[in-house]
Design a protein around this motif. Structure first.
Motif, PDB file in Angstrom:
ATOM      1  N   ALA A 127       1.078  -1.553  -0.022  1.00 15.20           N
ATOM      2  CA  ALA A 127      -0.241   0.028  -0.040  1.00 15.20           C
ATOM      3  C   ALA A 127       1.050   0.920   0.316  1.00 15.20           C
ATOM      4  CB  ALA A 127      -0.741   0.007   0.968  1.00 15.20           C
ATOM      5  N   GLY A 128       2.850   0.856   0.118  1.00  8.37           N
ATOM      6  CA  GLY A 128       3.265   2.180  -0.061  1.00  8.37           C
ATOM      7  C   GLY A 128       3.302   2.929   1.751  1.00  8.37           C
ATOM      8  N   ALA A 129       2.484   2.349   2.703  1.00  8.39           N
ATOM      9  CA  ALA A 129       2.548   3.105   3.669  1.00  8.39           C
ATOM     10  C   ALA A 129       3.794   3.368   4.407  1.00  8.39           C
ATOM     11  CB  ALA A 129       1.668   1.587   4.976  1.00  8.39           C
ATOM     12  N   THR A 130       3.616   4.627   4.860  1.00 11.54           N
ATOM     13  CA  THR A 130       5.057   5.329   5.643  1.00 11.54           C
ATOM     14  C   THR A 130       5.136   4.952   7.120  1.00 11.54           C
ATOM     15  OG1 THR A 130       3.958   7.258   6.214  1.00 11.54           O
ATOM     16  CG2 THR A 130       4.684   6.644   3.669  1.00 11.54           C
ATOM     17  N   GLU A 131       4.215   4.209   7.224  1.00  6.87           N
ATOM     18  CA  GLU A 131       4.471   3.910   8.926  1.00  6.87           C
ATOM     19  C   GLU A 131       2.982   2.175   8.421  1.00  6.87           C
ATOM     20  OE1 GLU A 131       3.474   7.179  11.729  1.00  6.87           O
ATOM     21  OE2 GLU A 131       1.490   7.040  11.417  1.00  6.87           O
ATOM     22  N   THR A 132       3.281   1.510  10.082  1.00  4.90           N
ATOM     23  CA  THR A 132       2.784   0.350  10.270  1.00  4.90           C
ATOM     24  C   THR A 132       2.567   0.258  11.969  1.00  4.90           C
ATOM     25  OG1 THR A 132       1.848  -1.638   9.588  1.00  4.90           O
ATOM     26  CG2 THR A 132       4.374  -1.262  10.269  1.00  4.90           C
ATOM     27  N   GLY A 133       2.258  -0.722  12.127  1.00  6.39           N
ATOM     28  CA  GLY A 133       2.845  -0.956  13.360  1.00  6.39           C
ATOM     29  C   GLY A 133       2.442  -2.261  13.886  1.00  6.39           C
ATOM     30  N   ALA A 134       2.278  -2.582  15.798  1.00  3.21           N
ATOM     31  CA  ALA A 134       1.441  -3.314  16.228  1.00  3.21           C
ATOM     32  C   ALA A 134       1.085  -3.384  17.232  1.00  3.21           C
ATOM     33  CB  ALA A 134       2.971  -4.032  16.505  1.00  3.21           C
ATOM     34  N   SER A 135       0.362  -4.570  17.086  1.00  2.24           N
ATOM     35  CA  SER A 135      -1.338  -4.261  17.588  1.00  2.24           C
ATOM     36  C   SER A 135      -1.830  -5.915  19.143  1.00  2.24           C
ATOM     37  CB  SER A 135      -2.966  -4.329  16.925  1.00  2.24           C
ATOM     38  OG  SER A 135      -2.768  -2.657  16.459  1.00  2.24           O
ATOM     39  N   VAL A 136      -2.665  -5.452  20.346  1.00  2.03           N
ATOM     40  CA  VAL A 136      -2.861  -6.617  20.561  1.00  2.03           C
ATOM     41  C   VAL A 136      -4.264  -6.535  20.697  1.00  2.03           C
ATOM     42  CG1 VAL A 136      -2.689  -8.065  23.177  1.00  2.03           C
ATOM     43  CG2 VAL A 136      -0.204  -6.573  22.458  1.00  2.03           C
ATOM     44  N   ILE A 137      -5.184  -7.405  20.538  1.00  5.10           N
ATOM     45  CA  ILE A 137      -5.913  -7.607  20.618  1.00  5.10           C
ATOM     46  C   ILE A 137      -6.947  -8.657  21.362  1.00  5.10           C
ATOM     47  CG2 ILE A 137      -6.149  -6.351  18.325  1.00  5.10           C
ATOM     48  CD1 ILE A 137      -7.292  -8.904  16.659  1.00  5.10           C
ATOM     49  N   VAL A 138      -8.551  -8.621  21.412  1.00  6.80           N
ATOM     50  CA  VAL A 138      -9.212  -9.913  21.617  1.00  6.80           C
ATOM     51  C   VAL A 138      -9.856  -9.769  20.534  1.00  6.80           C
ATOM     52  CG1 VAL A 138     -11.394 -10.274  22.723  1.00  6.80           C
ATOM     53  CG2 VAL A 138      -9.429  -8.332  24.552  1.00  6.80           C
ATOM     54  N   VAL A 139      -9.534 -11.666  20.834  1.00  4.34           N
ATOM     55  CA  VAL A 139     -10.177 -12.178  19.708  1.00  4.34           C
ATOM     56  C   VAL A 139     -11.750 -12.283  19.256  1.00  4.34           C
ATOM     57  CG1 VAL A 139      -9.889 -14.223  18.179  1.00  4.34           C
ATOM     58  CG2 VAL A 139      -8.043 -13.638  19.664  1.00  4.34           C
ATOM     59  N   ASP A 140     -12.319 -12.592  18.216  1.00  6.56           N
ATOM     60  CA  ASP A 140     -13.387 -12.175  17.867  1.00  6.56           C
ATOM     61  C   ASP A 140     -14.093 -12.708  17.213  1.00  6.56           C
ATOM     62  OD1 ASP A 140     -13.195 -10.429  15.498  1.00  6.56           O
ATOM     63  OD2 ASP A 140     -14.227  -8.457  16.729  1.00  6.56           O
ATOM     64  N   HIS A 141     -15.189 -12.417  16.801  1.00  9.94           N
ATOM     65  CA  HIS A 141     -15.349 -13.708  14.889  1.00  9.94           C
ATOM     66  C   HIS A 141     -14.630 -12.550  13.862  1.00  9.94           C
ATOM     67  CE1 HIS A 141     -18.228 -16.277  17.544  1.00  9.94           C
ATOM     68  NE2 HIS A 141     -18.142 -15.685  17.671  1.00  9.94           N
ATOM     69  N   GLY A 142     -14.413 -11.994  13.829  1.00  8.15           N
ATOM     70  CA  GLY A 142     -14.097 -11.148  12.192  1.00  8.15           C
ATOM     71  C   GLY A 142     -12.441 -11.220  12.673  1.00  8.15           C
ATOM     72  N   THR A 143     -12.166 -10.884  11.153  1.00  3.34           N
ATOM     73  CA  THR A 143     -10.539 -11.112  10.982  1.00  3.34           C
ATOM     74  C   THR A 143     -10.187  -9.384  11.847  1.00  3.34           C
ATOM     75  OG1 THR A 143     -10.825 -11.993   9.155  1.00  3.34           O
ATOM     76  CG2 THR A 143      -8.372 -11.236   9.367  1.00  3.34           C
ATOM     77  N   ASP A 144      -9.276  -9.944  12.815  1.00  3.01           N
ATOM     78  CA  ASP A 144      -8.029  -8.497  13.283  1.00  3.01           C
ATOM     79  C   ASP A 144      -9.346  -7.352  13.633  1.00  3.01           C
ATOM     80  OD1 ASP A 144      -6.239 -10.417  13.246  1.00  3.01           O
ATOM     81  OD2 ASP A 144      -5.625 -10.489  12.121  1.00  3.01           O
ATOM     82  N   SER A 145     -10.602  -8.377  14.318  1.00  4.03           N
ATOM     83  CA  SER A 145     -11.152  -7.222  14.442  1.00  4.03           C
ATOM     84  C   SER A 145     -11.674  -7.426  15.824  1.00  4.03           C
ATOM     85  CB  SER A 145     -13.020  -7.878  13.805  1.00  4.03           C
ATOM     86  OG  SER A 145     -13.185  -8.595  14.563  1.00  4.03           O
ATOM     87  N   GLY A 146     -11.678  -7.984  16.683  1.00  2.00           N
ATOM     88  CA  GLY A 146     -11.753  -7.419  18.137  1.00  2.00           C
ATOM     89  C   GLY A 146     -11.520  -6.529  18.439  1.00  2.00           C
ATOM     90  N   PRO A 147     -11.692  -6.211  19.749  1.00  2.00           N
ATOM     91  CA  PRO A 147     -11.242  -5.021  20.952  1.00  2.00           C
ATOM     92  C   PRO A 147      -9.769  -4.438  20.870  1.00  2.00           C
ATOM     93  CG  PRO A 147     -13.129  -6.724  21.818  1.00  2.00           C
ATOM     94  CD  PRO A 147     -13.088  -6.664  20.650  1.00  2.00           C
ATOM     95  N   ILE A 148      -9.046  -3.673  20.821  1.00  2.00           N
ATOM     96  CA  ILE A 148      -8.151  -3.669  20.708  1.00  2.00           C
ATOM     97  C   ILE A 148      -7.486  -2.702  21.897  1.00  2.00           C
ATOM     98  CG2 ILE A 148      -5.411  -1.637  20.096  1.00  2.00           C
ATOM     99  CD1 ILE A 148      -8.038  -1.487  17.000  1.00  2.00           C
ATOM    100  N   LEU A 149      -6.506  -3.639  22.846  1.00  2.00           N
ATOM    101  CA  LEU A 149      -5.883  -3.363  23.975  1.00  2.00           C
ATOM    102  C   LEU A 149      -4.964  -3.154  24.326  1.00  2.00           C
ATOM    103  CD1 LEU A 149      -6.527  -6.958  25.409  1.00  2.00           C
ATOM    104  CD2 LEU A 149      -8.248  -5.186  26.047  1.00  2.00           C
ATOM    105  N   ALA A 150      -4.247  -2.376  23.402  1.00  6.32           N
ATOM    106  CA  ALA A 150      -2.726  -1.752  23.007  1.00  6.32           C
ATOM    107  C   ALA A 150      -2.123  -1.649  21.859  1.00  6.32           C
ATOM    108  CB  ALA A 150      -1.115  -3.017  23.921  1.00  6.32           C
ATOM    109  N   GLN A 151      -0.983  -0.766  21.079  1.00  8.51           N
ATOM    110  CA  GLN A 151      -0.978  -0.824  19.510  1.00  8.51           C
ATOM    111  C   GLN A 151       0.333   0.480  19.982  1.00  8.51           C
ATOM    112  OE1 GLN A 151      -4.765   1.572  17.606  1.00  8.51           O
ATOM    113  NE2 GLN A 151      -3.784  -0.146  16.690  1.00  8.51           N
ATOM    114  N   GLU A 152       0.856   0.098  18.579  1.00  7.16           N
ATOM    115  CA  GLU A 152       2.168   1.173  18.804  1.00  7.16           C
ATOM    116  C   GLU A 152       2.353   1.517  17.213  1.00  7.16           C
ATOM    117  OE1 GLU A 152       6.612   1.244  20.074  1.00  7.16           O
ATOM    118  OE2 GLU A 152       5.292   0.787  21.428  1.00  7.16           O
ATOM    119  N   ARG A 153       2.319   2.141  16.867  1.00  5.65           N
ATOM    120  CA  ARG A 153       3.327   3.018  15.847  1.00  5.65           C
ATOM    121  C   ARG A 153       4.426   2.690  15.123  1.00  5.65           C
ATOM    122  NH1 ARG A 153      -0.253   3.088  11.409  1.00  5.65           N
ATOM    123  NH2 ARG A 153      -2.366   4.690  12.073  1.00  5.65           N
ATOM    124  N   VAL A 154       5.118   1.822  14.035  1.00  8.67           N
ATOM    125  CA  VAL A 154       6.324   1.677  13.763  1.00  8.67           C
ATOM    126  C   VAL A 154       6.529   2.375  12.049  1.00  8.67           C
ATOM    127  CG1 VAL A 154       8.132  -0.340  13.116  1.00  8.67           C
ATOM    128  CG2 VAL A 154       6.456  -0.614  14.727  1.00  8.67           C
TER     129      VAL A 154
END
Length: 195
Positions: A127-154
């Motif tokens: 996508a040509g992103a200039t930043e991405t990151g990392a996330s920790v989530i609660v798993v739900d029925h979607g694809t990486d769509s659960g509540p976000i508990l922590a995240q940080e940009r990289v």
């Protein structure tokens, strides 16, 4: 002391980092078992740290649901407080998610909701992103769509390859996961509020 079951599919580098963190007597969690859906290389880390491991091979079951029931039954024998998906590359059946969530966590190598799915790092580069990151989530029925508990940009650096970017994201994922586990153990995150 939180009891953790960690599920892996591959080399287990994030698992190893968590096992090392749990060696610290001040860290309020320990891994009671490591499970895999295939003969994963990362199971050697469990052996090295003296942690029991189990295998519930996906291909040995007639359907995803039957496999999921066997996996859930095995997980429950360890009475975990949290189940951590750490490079676990298999979608869990709905019944397993329902049984374990919100105490079912996953790390993801992107700043969700950006770049969900199995190829978050590759997708960020494409996508040509200039930043991405990392996330920790609660798993739900979607694809990486659960509540976000922590995240940080990289940041994405000029000339980054998928491997180089992923290598910079992994330490952030590991730190965020350990921080989330600590916050759950010490009451700063209440998973029941997310149920």
């Amino acid at each position: 002391m939180l009891r953790l079951v960690v599920l892996i599919s591959g080399g287990g580098s994030n698992l190893r980092a968590l096992l090392e963190r749990c060696e610290d007597p001040a860290f309020p969690a320990h891994v009671v078992a490591v499970g895999a859906d295939r003969d994963a290389e990362g199971l050697v880390h469990a052996d090295e740290f003296g942690v029991p491991s189990f295998l519930v091979p996906f291909g040995h079951y007639a359907t995803r649901e039957v496999w999921g029931a066997a996996l859930l039954e095995t997980i429950r024998t360890w009475a975990p407080d949290l189940v951590i998906l750490s490079g676990f590359m298999r979608l869990l059946p709905a019944a397993v998610v329902d049984a374990l969530a919100p105490a079912l966590l996953n790390t993801h190598p992107a700043h969700l909701p950006e770049f969900p799915g199995a190829h978050g790092v590759r997708d960020a580069l494409a996508a040509g992103a200039t930043e991405t990151g990392a996330s920790v989530i609660v798993v739900d029925h979607g694809t990486d769509s659960g509540p976000i508990l922590a995240q940080e940009r990289v940041p994405v650096l000029p000339g980054d390859t998928e491997a180089a970017l992923h290598d910079r994201i992994k330490p952030v994922e590991r730190r965020l996961l350990a921080d989330v586990i600590l916050d759950i153990a010490e009451g700063r995150i209440d998973l029941e509020e997310l149920a």
